[in-house]
Scaffold this motif. Structure first.
Motif, PDB file in Angstrom:
ATOM      1  N   ARG A 141      17.523   9.197 -38.065  1.00 23.55           N
ATOM      2  CA  ARG A 141      18.262  10.456 -37.984  1.00 23.55           C
ATOM      3  C   ARG A 141      19.730  10.222 -37.657  1.00 23.55           C
ATOM      4  N   ALA A 142      20.006   9.323 -36.731  1.00 25.76           N
ATOM      5  CA  ALA A 142      21.372   9.129 -36.231  1.00 25.76           C
ATOM      6  C   ALA A 142      22.146   8.049 -36.977  1.00 25.76           C
ATOM      7  N   GLY A 143      21.464   7.251 -37.789  1.00 24.80           N
ATOM      8  CA  GLY A 143      22.140   6.159 -38.491  1.00 24.80           C
ATOM      9  C   GLY A 143      22.379   4.931 -37.647  1.00 24.80           C
ATOM     10  N   LEU A 144      21.551   4.713 -36.624  1.00 24.64           N
ATOM     11  CA  LEU A 144      21.717   3.531 -35.777  1.00 24.64           C
ATOM     12  C   LEU A 144      21.301   2.292 -36.578  1.00 24.64           C
ATOM     13  N   PRO A 145      22.183   1.287 -36.690  1.00 18.18           N
ATOM     14  CA  PRO A 145      21.967   0.200 -37.647  1.00 18.18           C
ATOM     15  C   PRO A 145      21.227  -1.014 -37.074  1.00 18.18           C
ATOM     16  N   TRP A 146      20.117  -0.783 -36.397  1.00 16.14           N
ATOM     17  CA  TRP A 146      19.400  -1.885 -35.755  1.00 16.14           C
ATOM     18  C   TRP A 146      18.897  -2.918 -36.757  1.00 16.14           C
ATOM     19  N   ASP A 147      18.875  -4.175 -36.333  1.00 13.94           N
ATOM     20  CA  ASP A 147      18.258  -5.250 -37.110  1.00 13.94           C
ATOM     21  C   ASP A 147      16.757  -5.346 -36.852  1.00 13.94           C
ATOM     22  N   ALA A 148      16.313  -4.845 -35.716  1.00 19.02           N
ATOM     23  CA  ALA A 148      14.902  -4.884 -35.334  1.00 19.02           C
ATOM     24  C   ALA A 148      14.683  -3.808 -34.287  1.00 19.02           C
ATOM     25  N   ILE A 149      13.424  -3.468 -34.035  1.00 20.88           N
ATOM     26  CA  ILE A 149      13.072  -2.559 -32.949  1.00 20.88           C
ATOM     27  C   ILE A 149      12.315  -3.366 -31.901  1.00 20.88           C
ATOM     28  N   LEU A 150      12.941  -3.529 -30.729  1.00 16.33           N
ATOM     29  CA  LEU A 150      12.340  -4.276 -29.631  1.00 16.33           C
ATOM     30  C   LEU A 150      12.248  -3.357 -28.412  1.00 16.33           C
ATOM     31  N   GLY A 151      11.513  -3.798 -27.404  1.00 14.20           N
ATOM     32  CA  GLY A 151      11.419  -3.007 -26.196  1.00 14.20           C
ATOM     33  C   GLY A 151      10.006  -2.893 -25.678  1.00 14.20           C
ATOM     34  N   ALA A 152       9.740  -1.805 -24.964  1.00 12.86           N
ATOM     35  CA  ALA A 152       8.527  -1.674 -24.168  1.00 12.86           C
ATOM     36  C   ALA A 152       7.250  -1.807 -24.983  1.00 12.86           C
ATOM     37  N   GLU A 153       7.169  -1.086 -26.105  1.00 10.23           N
ATOM     38  CA  GLU A 153       5.905  -1.110 -26.839  1.00 10.23           C
ATOM     39  C   GLU A 153       5.629  -2.473 -27.460  1.00 10.23           C
ATOM     40  N   VAL A 154       6.675  -3.201 -27.785  1.00 13.40           N
ATOM     41  CA  VAL A 154       6.495  -4.536 -28.370  1.00 13.40           C
ATOM     42  C   VAL A 154       5.825  -5.473 -27.378  1.00 13.40           C
ATOM     43  N   VAL A 155       6.216  -5.398 -26.115  1.00 10.79           N
ATOM     44  CA  VAL A 155       5.662  -6.292 -25.089  1.00 10.79           C
ATOM     45  C   VAL A 155       4.653  -5.590 -24.184  1.00 10.79           C
ATOM     46  N   ARG A 156       4.462  -4.284 -24.400  1.00 11.63           N
ATOM     47  CA  ARG A 156       3.492  -3.477 -23.651  1.00 11.63           C
ATOM     48  C   ARG A 156       3.749  -3.529 -22.137  1.00 11.63           C
ATOM     49  N   ALA A 157       5.011  -3.300 -21.825  1.00 12.24           N
ATOM     50  CA  ALA A 157       5.450  -3.227 -20.422  1.00 12.24           C
ATOM     51  C   ALA A 157       6.757  -2.446 -20.391  1.00 12.24           C
ATOM     52  N   TYR A 158       7.052  -1.863 -19.238  1.00 11.86           N
ATOM     53  CA  TYR A 158       8.254  -1.059 -19.083  1.00 11.86           C
ATOM     54  C   TYR A 158       9.294  -1.775 -18.233  1.00 11.86           C
ATOM     55  N   LYS A 159      10.560  -1.655 -18.663  1.00  9.06           N
ATOM     56  CA  LYS A 159      11.654  -2.124 -17.819  1.00  9.06           C
ATOM     57  C   LYS A 159      11.589  -1.401 -16.479  1.00  9.06           C
ATOM     58  N   PRO A 160      12.002  -2.075 -15.393  1.00 13.35           N
ATOM     59  CA  PRO A 160      12.571  -3.425 -15.343  1.00 13.35           C
ATOM     60  C   PRO A 160      11.557  -4.533 -15.067  1.00 13.35           C
ATOM     61  N   SER A 161      10.334  -4.407 -15.583  1.00 12.33           N
ATOM     62  CA  SER A 161       9.372  -5.500 -15.425  1.00 12.33           C
ATOM     63  C   SER A 161       9.931  -6.758 -16.079  1.00 12.33           C
ATOM     64  N   PRO A 162       9.815  -7.924 -15.429  1.00 15.04           N
ATOM     65  CA  PRO A 162      10.456  -9.137 -15.946  1.00 15.04           C
ATOM     66  C   PRO A 162      10.050  -9.513 -17.359  1.00 15.04           C
TER      67      PRO A 162
END
Length: 241
Positions: A141-162
């Protein structure tokens, strides 16, 4: 301090750093409240919803609850706010639609231009507590030009978990210092620094509205401290050229 020439990828906190969640959620809530509770302020409603954000994730970070994606937590939190606000008779379909407000947030004015500048030299990706579908919908929707989608769901944990930071470094095949977290939140940066990541603080003094009290300045000597993302792009350009 990190040698800027070592940096090969930048990952970004999204809610507050890249997008203005408060204005976006209030915009979406406004039409809903006109139908169900016209006396309520849309920004106060957005703030109340957001206040449930960290406590709901802490249930998962603490191990008291298995991982569920942020869309699930947001919906549960919305139901709590509706009940607390005395709003009844809302259909499941209306709740589902309002919950998608978080998928339709607008970027801060500097975000798109700076991200496109940074993308020319670095891998760029979100490192958000938002789930993959949320991040994809927002980006399209916003045109954010990410190369990949990373973050919580990828590692199945929420920041600030190490593991959010360490596993992201591993996914990208980098040394920790080669990955720079960009965030408007000192706590996020502190967690990343403990795992050896490079850090960049961008101030967003109205993320929580005109009376914001937190994250108005850098609490530590981060590798970069900037007023907006264009300033970060310029500093990184100068360090490499």
């Amino acid at each position: 301090m990190t040698n800027p020439t070592e940096i090969k990828a930048l990952v970004f906190d999204v809610f507050g750093t890249i997008v203005d969640w408060r204005s976006g959620v209030a915009r979406e809530a406004s039409a809903f409240l006109q139908r169900h509770a016209p006396s309520l302020d849309a920004f106060a409603f957005a703030d109340a919803w957001r206040r449930e954000y960290s406590p709901s994730m802490e249930e998962i970070r603490s191990g008291r609850r298995p991982y569920v994606r942020l869309d699930v937590l947001h919906r549960e939190n919305l139901v709590k706010v509706l009940e607390r606000s005395g709003i009844a008779g809302v259909t499941d379909a209306e709740i589902d639609e309002l919950n998608l407000a978080w998928h339709r947030l607008d970027p801060w004015p500097d975000a798109l231009g700076a991200l496109n500048r940074l993308k020319r030299r670095f891998i760029i990706a979100p490192l958000s507590n938002g789930n993959i579908r949320l991040m994809v919908d927002m980006a399209k929707r916003a045109g954010l030009p990410w190369d990949a989608i990373l973050g919580a769901e990828v590692v199945r944990a929420y920041k600030p978990s190490p593991q959010v930071y360490s596993e992201t470094v591993d996914i990208l095949g980098l040394a920790p210092a080669e990955l720079c977290l960009v965030a408007a939140h000192n706590g996020d940066l502190a967690a990343a620094r403990r795992l050896g990541l490079s850090t960049a603080f961008v101030v967003r003094p109205t993320e929580h509205g005109p009376n914001q009290k937190t994250d108005l300045k850098a609490d530590e000597a981060w590798d970069f401290v900037v007023g907006d993302l264009n300033e970060l792009a310029s500093q990184l350009d100068a360090s490499i050229d």
